[in-house]
Write a protein that holds these residues in place. Structure first.
Motif, short mmCIF file in Angstrom:
data_model
loop_
_atom_site.label_atom_id
_atom_site.label_comp_id
_atom_site.label_asym_id
_atom_site.label_seq_id
_atom_site.Cartn_x
_atom_site.Cartn_y
_atom_site.Cartn_z
N PHE A 218 -16.76 31.13 27.51
CA PHE A 218 -16.32 31.71 26.25
C PHE A 218 -17.49 31.66 25.26
CE2 PHE A 218 -11.84 30.47 27.46
CZ PHE A 218 -11.28 31.74 27.36
N HIS A 219 -17.96 32.81 24.80
CA HIS A 219 -19.04 32.82 23.81
C HIS A 219 -18.59 32.31 22.45
CE1 HIS A 219 -22.01 35.89 25.80
NE2 HIS A 219 -21.54 35.01 26.68
N ALA A 220 -17.31 32.10 22.28
CA ALA A 220 -16.76 31.74 20.96
C ALA A 220 -16.69 30.24 20.71
CB ALA A 220 -15.36 32.33 20.82
N VAL A 221 -17.16 29.41 21.64
CA VAL A 221 -16.94 27.97 21.52
C VAL A 221 -18.25 27.19 21.64
CG1 VAL A 221 -14.65 28.25 22.51
CG2 VAL A 221 -16.53 27.53 23.99
N HIS A 222 -18.19 25.91 21.25
CA HIS A 222 -19.28 24.96 21.44
C HIS A 222 -18.86 23.98 22.53
CE1 HIS A 222 -21.50 26.15 17.79
NE2 HIS A 222 -20.30 26.29 17.23
N PHE B 74 -16.05 38.14 20.37
CA PHE B 74 -16.93 37.50 21.34
C PHE B 74 -16.62 37.95 22.77
CE2 PHE B 74 -16.48 34.48 17.80
CZ PHE B 74 -17.81 34.23 17.48
N MET B 75 -17.65 37.94 23.57
CA MET B 75 -17.48 38.18 25.00
C MET B 75 -17.06 36.89 25.71
SD MET B 75 -20.40 39.48 27.71
CE MET B 75 -20.02 39.68 29.46
N TYR B 76 -16.30 37.03 26.78
CA TYR B 76 -16.16 35.95 27.75
C TYR B 76 -16.49 36.50 29.13
CZ TYR B 76 -11.38 37.62 29.06
OH TYR B 76 -10.30 38.36 29.49
N HIS B 77 -16.90 35.64 30.04
CA HIS B 77 -17.26 36.08 31.38
C HIS B 77 -17.31 34.90 32.33
CE1 HIS B 77 -21.44 34.53 31.11
NE2 HIS B 77 -21.38 34.91 29.84
N ALA C 9 -23.82 39.02 39.26
CA ALA C 9 -22.87 39.55 40.26
C ALA C 9 -21.44 39.37 39.79
CB ALA C 9 -23.09 38.86 41.60
N HIS C 10 -21.13 38.24 39.20
CA HIS C 10 -19.75 37.98 38.77
C HIS C 10 -19.35 38.89 37.61
CE1 HIS C 10 -18.79 34.21 41.09
NE2 HIS C 10 -20.09 34.33 41.32
N ILE C 11 -20.28 39.07 36.64
CA ILE C 11 -19.95 39.95 35.51
C ILE C 11 -19.85 41.40 35.98
CG2 ILE C 11 -20.68 40.80 33.26
CD1 ILE C 11 -22.16 38.18 32.82
N GLY D 240 -16.82 42.63 37.66
CA GLY D 240 -15.60 42.81 36.87
C GLY D 240 -15.12 41.63 36.06
N MET D 241 -15.82 40.48 36.12
CA MET D 241 -15.30 39.28 35.47
C MET D 241 -15.84 39.14 34.04
SD MET D 241 -15.10 36.60 38.64
CE MET D 241 -13.63 35.81 37.98
N HIS D 242 -15.24 39.91 33.14
CA HIS D 242 -15.67 39.93 31.75
C HIS D 242 -14.48 40.31 30.87
CE1 HIS D 242 -15.56 44.20 32.61
NE2 HIS D 242 -16.59 44.09 33.45
N GLY D 243 -14.60 39.99 29.58
CA GLY D 243 -13.53 40.34 28.66
C GLY D 243 -13.90 39.94 27.25
N VAL D 244 -12.91 39.98 26.34
CA VAL D 244 -13.15 39.75 24.91
C VAL D 244 -12.17 38.73 24.36
CG1 VAL D 244 -13.01 40.82 22.62
CG2 VAL D 244 -14.20 41.99 24.47
N ILE D 245 -12.71 37.83 23.55
CA ILE D 245 -11.90 36.90 22.77
C ILE D 245 -12.19 37.14 21.29
CG2 ILE D 245 -13.63 35.08 23.22
CD1 ILE D 245 -11.43 33.01 22.63
#
Length: 358
Positions: free
Chosen positions: A134-138, A166-169, A177-179, A182-187
């Motif tokens: 999660f790009h939104a966290v520390h 923020f992106m998550y992945h 390869a994982h992103i 298809g393994m991506h999304g938004v928070i």
């Protein structure tokens, strides 16, 4: 005597030339015969071999699983799955995607600034570990973003202390390869004090841009060009479309508004590689919040540049009836699918009229 030697030398030279020619002829004949008897491998055969589904994923097409979210005060409990699900990127072309919850991009996650996220990932993939970044966290990535092994679960906790889009992945190596599979999304982390323009906004939508490459081809993902660049929508409200990243997703199900509406789009470019130059044709952005943070407020912008993983909140006013395409202004990518529509009518309803645009 000299004449005899010359004649002998001439004969020797002729014999050598004959032997060389015979040798070349034999070599060519042998090569031709070998080529005639060898199995033929065409370029289409090679492409087919490259695109074959990896053995552990053959025959798997898990139904999408709804994300679970439960709030207890400032604690938010989120449950997601890592799973293999077919996504029809364009008509007749199914991609056996590595997904979160059977969606690509994955399901939208919305929390409030200051919430503590308790995240559980169930890995339904029978052969490959997956994780969540999660790009939104520390958090220390080796702890908070640790791998979850096949057929296991992992639970992690962290605070969402910054507002934004923020992106998550999946963060498991090789991350690309994982992103790209298809393994991506938004928070979205909603700011405690909101945005200065909240009272002006009539409609809100979430739009995501992503790229597709040759199936599970790390070399193409690393060095090649995307075969499709696409938009999708994720529903903020029950009456909004929730789509995968396909070449016609936001053409088939356009965003709706009525004349005079101020429209807000939460936009994120999940990449994994390309920059997006987000632009809505026929209007100007009244207000833009880079990365969705209220402190990063800009006005009167024509195009918003989004790096891979970059997000924004963009707001614009639609003053006339019609169809307003939105694109990445890198038009080589728009021609690969990165076009969506905002359909504007007098009452904000879809009147069934034909959609035309870029």
């Amino acid at each position: 005597m000299l004449k005899t030697k010359s004649n002998l030398l001439f004969v020797v030279v002729i014999l050598l030339i004959g032997l060389l020619l015979a040798s070349c002829g034999t070599s060519n004949d042998a090569r031709t015969k070998s080529e005639e008897t060898a199995p033929s491998v065409s370029m289409s055969d090679l492409e087919k071999q490259k695109s074959e589904v990896i053995k552990p994923h053959q025959g798997i097409n898990d139904e999408p699983v709804p994300v679970t979210m439960k709030r207890e005060g400032k604690d938010v409990f989120i449950g997601m799955t890592a799973q293999i699900t077919d996504i029809e990127i364009k008509k007749g072309y199914n991609y056996k995607a590595w997904t979160f919850n059977g969606e690509a991009p994955g399901p939208l996650v919305v929390v409030n600034e200051g919430d503590t996220i308790h995240f559980t990932l169930e890995n339904k993939d029978p052969s490959i570990p997956h994780s969540m970044d999660f790009h939104a966290v520390h958090t220390a990535p080796n702890k908070g973003f640790a791998n979850v092994m096949p057929n296991e679960e992992g639970t992690f906790s962290y605070q969402a202390s910054n507002p934004g889009v923020f992106m998550y992945h999946c963060g498991t190596a090789p991350v690309l390869a994982h992103i790209a599979n298809g393994m991506h999304g938004v928070i979205i982390v909603k700011p405690t004090a909101g945005y200065p323009t909240d009272d002006e906004v009539d409609k809100e939508y979430v739009v995501i841009q992503n790229e597709w490459y040759k199936y599970n081809d790390l070399d193409d993902m690393t060095n090649g060009q995307p075969s499709q660049v696409v938009f999708s929508t994720k529903a903020l409200k029950a009456d909004q479309a929730n789509t995968n990243g396909t070449v016609t997703a936001v053409k088939d199900k356009p965003l709706l508004a009525k004349v005079g509406d101020k429209v807000r789009i939460y936009i994120n470019n999940v990449g994994p590689n390309e920059t997006s130059s987000f632009h809505v044709v026929g209007t100007v952005f009244d207000d833009v919040y880079i990365d969705g943070n209220p402190a990063n407020h800009f006005k009167g912008m024509q195009t918003v540049m989004l790096p891979a993983s970059g997000g924004a909140v963009v707001e614009f006013t639609v003053k006339e009836e019609g169809v307003y395409p939105f694109v990445t202004h890198q038009f080589n990518h728009a021609t690969k699918g990165a076009v969506g529509y905002v359909k504007v009518t007098k009452d904000g309803m879809d009147d069934g009229s034909e959609l035309t645009g870029h």
